[in-house]
Design a protein around this motif. Sequence first.
Motif, PDB file in Angstrom:
ATOM      1  N   PRO A   1      -6.957  10.624   3.439  1.00 24.94           N
ATOM      2  CA  PRO A   1      -8.255  10.001   3.705  1.00 24.94           C
ATOM      3  C   PRO A   1      -9.231  10.449   2.618  1.00 24.94           C
ATOM      4  CG  PRO A   1      -7.354  10.999   5.695  1.00 24.94           C
ATOM      5  CD  PRO A   1      -6.488  11.453   4.566  1.00 24.94           C
ATOM      6  N   TYR A   2     -10.089   9.576   2.182  1.00 25.86           N
ATOM      7  CA  TYR A   2     -10.915   9.899   1.021  1.00 25.86           C
ATOM      8  C   TYR A   2     -11.802  11.125   1.242  1.00 25.86           C
ATOM      9  CZ  TYR A   2     -14.283   6.884   3.544  1.00 25.86           C
ATOM     10  OH  TYR A   2     -15.091   6.299   4.485  1.00 25.86           O
ATOM     11  N   HIS A   3     -12.147  11.427   2.501  1.00 23.44           N
ATOM     12  CA  HIS A   3     -13.010  12.589   2.738  1.00 23.44           C
ATOM     13  C   HIS A   3     -12.252  13.909   2.591  1.00 23.44           C
ATOM     14  CE1 HIS A   3     -11.269  13.192   6.763  1.00 23.44           C
ATOM     15  NE2 HIS A   3     -11.327  11.872   6.909  1.00 23.44           N
ATOM     16  N   GLN A   4     -10.916  13.841   2.383  1.00 23.41           N
ATOM     17  CA  GLN A   4     -10.128  15.057   2.161  1.00 23.41           C
ATOM     18  C   GLN A   4      -9.748  15.265   0.699  1.00 23.41           C
ATOM     19  OE1 GLN A   4      -6.707  15.133   4.748  1.00 23.41           O
ATOM     20  NE2 GLN A   4      -7.909  14.759   6.605  1.00 23.41           N
TER      21      GLN A   4
ATOM     22  N   HIS B   1       1.154  22.254  -0.369  1.00 23.08           N
ATOM     23  CA  HIS B   1       0.978  21.666   0.964  1.00 23.08           C
ATOM     24  C   HIS B   1      -0.141  20.631   1.013  1.00 23.08           C
ATOM     25  CE1 HIS B   1       3.706  24.859   2.126  1.00 23.08           C
ATOM     26  NE2 HIS B   1       2.870  25.753   1.638  1.00 23.08           N
ATOM     27  N   VAL B   2      -0.266  19.875  -0.061  1.00 25.36           N
ATOM     28  CA  VAL B   2      -1.177  18.727  -0.063  1.00 25.36           C
ATOM     29  C   VAL B   2      -0.355  17.509   0.342  1.00 25.36           C
ATOM     30  CG1 VAL B   2      -2.694  17.258  -1.437  1.00 25.36           C
ATOM     31  CG2 VAL B   2      -2.619  19.729  -1.870  1.00 25.36           C
ATOM     32  N   PRO B   3      -0.579  16.949   1.525  1.00 25.86           N
ATOM     33  CA  PRO B   3       0.292  15.888   2.059  1.00 25.86           C
ATOM     34  C   PRO B   3       0.017  14.529   1.423  1.00 25.86           C
ATOM     35  CG  PRO B   3      -1.469  16.320   3.605  1.00 25.86           C
ATOM     36  CD  PRO B   3      -1.648  17.311   2.479  1.00 25.86           C
ATOM     37  N   ALA B   4       0.251  14.434   0.143  1.00 21.33           N
ATOM     38  CA  ALA B   4       0.029  13.179  -0.585  1.00 21.33           C
ATOM     39  C   ALA B   4       0.888  13.191  -1.832  1.00 21.33           C
ATOM     40  CB  ALA B   4      -1.447  13.013  -0.949  1.00 21.33           C
ATOM     41  N   VAL B   5       1.044  12.023  -2.438  1.00 20.67           N
ATOM     42  CA  VAL B   5       1.704  11.896  -3.728  1.00 20.67           C
ATOM     43  C   VAL B   5       0.650  11.469  -4.742  1.00 20.67           C
ATOM     44  CG1 VAL B   5       3.952  11.369  -2.739  1.00 20.67           C
ATOM     45  CG2 VAL B   5       2.352   9.509  -3.212  1.00 20.67           C
TER      46      VAL B   5
ATOM     47  N   ARG C   1      -4.947   6.799  -5.703  1.00 18.35           N
ATOM     48  CA  ARG C   1      -5.509   5.480  -6.017  1.00 18.35           C
ATOM     49  C   ARG C   1      -5.901   4.774  -4.710  1.00 18.35           C
ATOM     50  NH1 ARG C   1      -4.308   2.847 -10.755  1.00 18.35           N
ATOM     51  NH2 ARG C   1      -3.397   1.004  -9.747  1.00 18.35           N
ATOM     52  N   SER C   2      -5.076   4.940  -3.678  1.00 15.55           N
ATOM     53  CA  SER C   2      -5.397   4.353  -2.380  1.00 15.55           C
ATOM     54  C   SER C   2      -6.626   5.021  -1.777  1.00 15.55           C
ATOM     55  CB  SER C   2      -4.208   4.495  -1.426  1.00 15.55           C
ATOM     56  OG  SER C   2      -3.097   3.776  -1.896  1.00 15.55           O
ATOM     57  N   SER C   3      -6.716   6.341  -1.921  1.00 19.23           N
ATOM     58  CA  SER C   3      -7.890   7.056  -1.408  1.00 19.23           C
ATOM     59  C   SER C   3      -9.156   6.539  -2.072  1.00 19.23           C
ATOM     60  CB  SER C   3      -7.740   8.563  -1.665  1.00 19.23           C
ATOM     61  OG  SER C   3      -6.570   9.070  -1.088  1.00 19.23           O
ATOM     62  N   PHE C   4      -9.095   6.372  -3.391  1.00 22.25           N
ATOM     63  CA  PHE C   4     -10.242   5.833  -4.127  1.00 22.25           C
ATOM     64  C   PHE C   4     -10.593   4.432  -3.647  1.00 22.25           C
ATOM     65  CE2 PHE C   4     -11.245   2.842  -7.569  1.00 22.25           C
ATOM     66  CZ  PHE C   4     -12.522   3.261  -7.896  1.00 22.25           C
ATOM     67  N   ARG C   5      -9.588   3.604  -3.468  1.00 20.93           N
ATOM     68  CA  ARG C   5      -9.832   2.215  -3.064  1.00 20.93           C
ATOM     69  C   ARG C   5     -10.467   2.143  -1.676  1.00 20.93           C
ATOM     70  NH1 ARG C   5     -11.093  -2.112  -1.884  1.00 20.93           N
ATOM     71  NH2 ARG C   5     -10.228  -4.136  -2.504  1.00 20.93           N
ATOM     72  N   ASP C   6     -10.000   2.988  -0.759  1.00 19.15           N
ATOM     73  CA  ASP C   6     -10.586   3.016   0.581  1.00 19.15           C
ATOM     74  C   ASP C   6     -12.041   3.470   0.530  1.00 19.15           C
ATOM     75  OD1 ASP C   6      -8.199   2.188   1.625  1.00 19.15           O
ATOM     76  OD2 ASP C   6      -7.579   4.175   2.327  1.00 19.15           O
ATOM     77  N   TRP C   7     -12.301   4.508  -0.267  1.00 21.80           N
ATOM     78  CA  TRP C   7     -13.679   4.995  -0.411  1.00 21.80           C
ATOM     79  C   TRP C   7     -14.586   3.904  -0.978  1.00 21.80           C
ATOM     80  CZ3 TRP C   7     -16.133   5.193  -5.172  1.00 21.80           C
ATOM     81  CH2 TRP C   7     -17.427   5.721  -5.159  1.00 21.80           C
ATOM     82  N   ALA C   8     -14.124   3.244  -2.035  1.00 22.18           N
ATOM     83  CA  ALA C   8     -14.939   2.208  -2.665  1.00 22.18           C
ATOM     84  C   ALA C   8     -15.259   1.075  -1.695  1.00 22.18           C
ATOM     85  CB  ALA C   8     -14.235   1.665  -3.907  1.00 22.18           C
ATOM     86  N   ALA C   9     -14.285   0.705  -0.867  1.00 25.26           N
ATOM     87  CA  ALA C   9     -14.493  -0.394   0.077  1.00 25.26           C
ATOM     88  C   ALA C   9     -15.434  -0.005   1.212  1.00 25.26           C
ATOM     89  CB  ALA C   9     -13.145  -0.845   0.640  1.00 25.26           C
ATOM     90  N   GLU C  10     -15.333   1.248   1.662  1.00 23.24           N
ATOM     91  CA  GLU C  10     -16.098   1.658   2.844  1.00 23.24           C
ATOM     92  C   GLU C  10     -17.433   2.313   2.531  1.00 23.24           C
ATOM     93  OE1 GLU C  10     -13.769   4.013   5.508  1.00 23.24           O
ATOM     94  OE2 GLU C  10     -12.025   2.679   5.420  1.00 23.24           O
ATOM     95  N   GLN C  11     -17.568   2.865   1.333  1.00 23.71           N
ATOM     96  CA  GLN C  11     -18.761   3.655   1.043  1.00 23.71           C
ATOM     97  C   GLN C  11     -19.628   3.093  -0.067  1.00 23.71           C
ATOM     98  OE1 GLN C  11     -19.679   6.405   2.814  1.00 23.71           O
ATOM     99  NE2 GLN C  11     -17.925   6.017   4.169  1.00 23.71           N
TER     100      GLN C  11
END
Length: 387
Positions: A209-212, A321-325, A330-340
């Motif tokens: 999630p972009y806030h993480q 232990h960062v649960p991402a690749v 890029r998906s986190s950025f895209r979600d942030w841009a769309a929502e914020q």
Amino acid sequence: MPLKLTETFVQRVKPDSRARTYGDGRGGHGLTLHVQTNGAKWWYQRLRIHGQPANVGLGGYPLVTLPEARHAALRNAQVAQDGGDPRPRKRPVPSVADTLAAVIERDAPTWRHPDRTAKNWRNVLRRHASDVLALRVDEVTSADCIAVLAPLWNTKRETGRKTKRRLAAIFNLAIAEGHRTDNPIDQASAALPNRRGDQQRIRRQAALPYHQVADALSVVAGTNAWLGTKLAFRFLVLTAARSGEVRGATWAEVDTDAALWTIPAARMKAGDEHRVPLSTAALAALSEAQAIAGDNGLLFPSARGKPMSDVTLSKLLRENHVPAVPHGFRSSFRDWAAEQTAFPRAVMEAALAHKVADEVEAAYFRSDLLEKRSELMQQWADYLSSD
């Protein structure tokens, strides 16, 4: 399937979870189509030579068509009936190592970095499949392949996948050259641990999630990893670029005065040059990277001064232990841009170097929206540093 093979069936038959064979029916002289799990199709013929059963390779489809395969099968059957041996004189069967060299020679012209990729192929197989490399290519069994892959399958997923794919390419060439009629990797695959649940878990955790994201940056910055690796990760997040684009980035591509990183078409997935506006935070990462600059011109060389491996960033995240690749950011950025933000969708997609799907829209949409993207990327950097 039809009683006899047809052009339509041969063209359209799909691969299955295991290799399949389809005979040409009565009067087909033993002609058989072999369909591998990867979709490759090969012809061979079952017949008796000097009273002994034998398989004769006839080549791959579509290079050898159904009519051509039938003609060859009829000719071979006539030779065998007359007491002859239709098989070509046997050539010395090469070793797996020799066939690996042939695969590299065949495929290297299509690779973006031929020398580096060839070296990687050799090193991976020498490290993990040395016993198999020493065998003749027709001697290798599925058990041999399982012995190589099983230790890697759960502990070194990416290495196991690469090793499996490269061995499969070797045995496919051996089939094409008539040294085998099967690919032992196909049978070995069925005996490997099922990673479907693991893959599903990775897909669910691929992006944060972009806030993480800011927390992930802090975690990585606090590790003892090589400075170049940490800076490459930070730069990747700040630019929303792909891992390969960042790992291959050079100082020649960067104009710090213009705050611009221009990725040449040859290094882009879509094959088009892409301009990336650099935020103040991205420029600061580059300023730190000057301390590790080497002779090869890379922004982020490995600790040994060479191009960074394609698994380095993934390993960095996994070990901390960062649960991402890497691609997930890029998906986190895209979600942030769309929502914020209030930026149009076109600006967000351009920031990710996504092509416009609609051909008519693409014909009229010539701008890369650099100024708008510059504002967007600065806001992204500000958001990540706001905590």
